[in-house]
Design an enzyme around this catalytic site. Structure first.
Site, short mmCIF file in Angstrom:
data_model
loop_
_atom_site.label_atom_id
_atom_site.label_comp_id
_atom_site.label_asym_id
_atom_site.label_seq_id
_atom_site.Cartn_x
_atom_site.Cartn_y
_atom_site.Cartn_z
N LYS A 163 -47.01 125.40 32.88
CA LYS A 163 -45.79 125.56 33.64
C LYS A 163 -45.32 127.02 33.62
CE LYS A 163 -46.05 121.05 34.13
NZ LYS A 163 -46.99 120.55 33.12
N ARG B 83 -65.06 126.41 19.42
CA ARG B 83 -64.12 125.30 19.25
C ARG B 83 -63.19 125.57 18.08
NH1 ARG B 83 -65.39 121.36 16.02
NH2 ARG B 83 -67.61 121.37 16.57
N ASP C 10 -39.72 119.91 22.90
CA ASP C 10 -40.52 120.30 24.05
C ASP C 10 -39.72 121.36 24.81
OD1 ASP C 10 -41.75 120.57 26.54
OD2 ASP C 10 -42.37 118.47 26.62
N TYR D 280 -40.30 113.15 29.92
CA TYR D 280 -41.45 113.24 30.81
C TYR D 280 -42.26 111.95 30.76
CZ TYR D 280 -46.13 114.57 32.37
OH TYR D 280 -47.35 114.59 32.99
#
Length: 391
Positions: free
Chosen positions: A202, A51, A177, A104
């Site tokens: 993406k 982690r 972004d 978005y």
């Protein structure tokens, strides 16, 4: 790697030196949760628990930082996890954030449904209008200006350099972004942005087989914003470790594999999208086309200045209205009806009822007659035929 290496070279080699043990040319998948320590606190390479850090994830982070021209990158389990970590770390209850009026739907939902209850307020502004952003910054103290360029789904273009200057003069961070453009087409950090956000699901991953997100920082001290000494990179890493939304090793490996072909894929995405946008702009059933590569697009000149090419996303409105848009989405053969974008396969969707349903009734509501395309890398003649028959 050196700062003189080209983008394609960095995509294949940055953070990806041959394995020192075996000579493997691809970074191994370190599918491991914990690491042997050489005595209490004696960490090998700084790794103690996956982690907190994992060598496969480190390879991806180093590569993304190099591609964006940044100093530090952090890889997350999703793009929304990256956004959540950034907002919670860089903002506090009582702060105010500016977001695009064309953003978005998931980003808007995060601000309006999650962080509003935390005490973080937001204002909506057209980020393509620098004067409007400046006016909002002058009217109210703002901690962060959140930008998409191109925006989702109307593909507006924001002048990153001008917005960085405006944000910094007001003591605010500029966050961009960069999902729609990818670092191959646009590098916001080199234009003055402080933090870049990606949904690596993406274009970076590029094959619709992995979910992920990333943050890339220009300067860990953010000296240009009046926030020097905050050590934002370390604070983000602390939040990421404390909350745990990290990219798993196999997800990091898949994303890194996708990044290697990003440049080649984006060239094809852009060529196909330009031809499709040109066809749609001449089609009698189409009322309006949104694509920054068209000279008629209001952001075309700015896009030319700050982007290598214009991307693989195209949106358009139909003269016959919303039901015609829905029917068009359901009649394609090669364009798959589905959410997401940036994969090698072409996708079609109806934003008002799909990706942007969460903004219905808000200032970000999108037109019902809008169709959004993620143009893939198939034979473009086949894609043109498919759209023409669907229309």
């Amino acid at each position: 790697m050196t700062s003189h290496d080209g983008f394609e070279t960095l995509a294949i080699h940055a953070g990806q030196e041959p394995d020192p043990v075996t000579g493997a040319v691809v970074p191994p998948i370190y599918q491991v949760s914990t690491y042997k320590q050489d005595g209490v606190g004696g960490l090998r390479g700084g790794y103690e628990y996956s982690r907190s850090g994992n060598p496969t994830r480190t390879a991806l982070e180093q590569c993304l930082a190099a591609l964006e021209g940044g100093t530090r990158a952090l890889a997350f389990a999703s793009g929304m996890a990256a956004e959540d970590c950034l907002i919670r770390t860089a903002c506090s209850p009582g702060d105010h954030v500016l977001i695009p009026d064309d953003a978005y739907g998931g980003t808007y939902r995060l601000f309006s449904r999650v962080f509003e209850g935390w005490g973080l307020s937001h204002g909506v502004v057209p980020v393509s209008d620098v004067a409007a952003v400046r006016a909002r910054l002058a009217a109210r103290k703002t901690a962060m200006v959140w930008v998409e360029t191109p925006t989702n789904p109307l593909l507006s273009i924001a002048d990153i350099r001008a917005l960085a200057q405006a944000a910094h003069e007001a003591g605010a961070l500029l966050v961009v972004d960069n999902t729609f453009a990818s670092p191959y087409l646009q590098q916001p950090l080199t234009l003055g942005a402080d933090v870049v956000v990606h949904s690596t699901t993406k274009y970076l991953g590029g094959h619709s087989d992995v979910v992920g997100g990333a943050l890339v920082l220009a300067d860990t001290e953010l000296a240009g914003t009046g926030l020097a000494g905050t050590g934002l990179a370390e604070r983000l890493a602390f939040t990421q470790n404390a909350t745990g939304a990290v990219a798993g090793p196999f997800d990091a490996w898949l994303t890194l594999r996708g990044v290697k072909t990003l440049a080649a894929r984006m060239d094809r995405h852009c060529r196909n999208a330009m031809r499709i946008a040109q066809m749609l702009s001449e089609h009698p059933a189409v009322a309006e086309v949104f694509y920054p590569g068209l000279a008629s697009h209001p952001g075309h000149k700015t896009a030319q200045e700050q982007m290598r090419a214009f991307g693989g996303m195209v949106s358009f409105r139909l003269l016959a209205g919303e039901e015609a848009a829905v029917r068009t989405c359901g009649r394609t053969r090669l364009f798959t009806l589905g959410e997401s974008l940036g994969g090698v396969e072409s996708l079609i969707e109806h934003p008002a009822r799909m990706t942007h349903a969460s903004v219905t009734g808000s200032a970000l509501e999108v037109p019902g007659d809008l169709v959004r395309l993620s143009v893939g890398i198939e034979d473009c003649d086949d894609l043109l035929d498919d759209l023409q028959q669907s229309l």
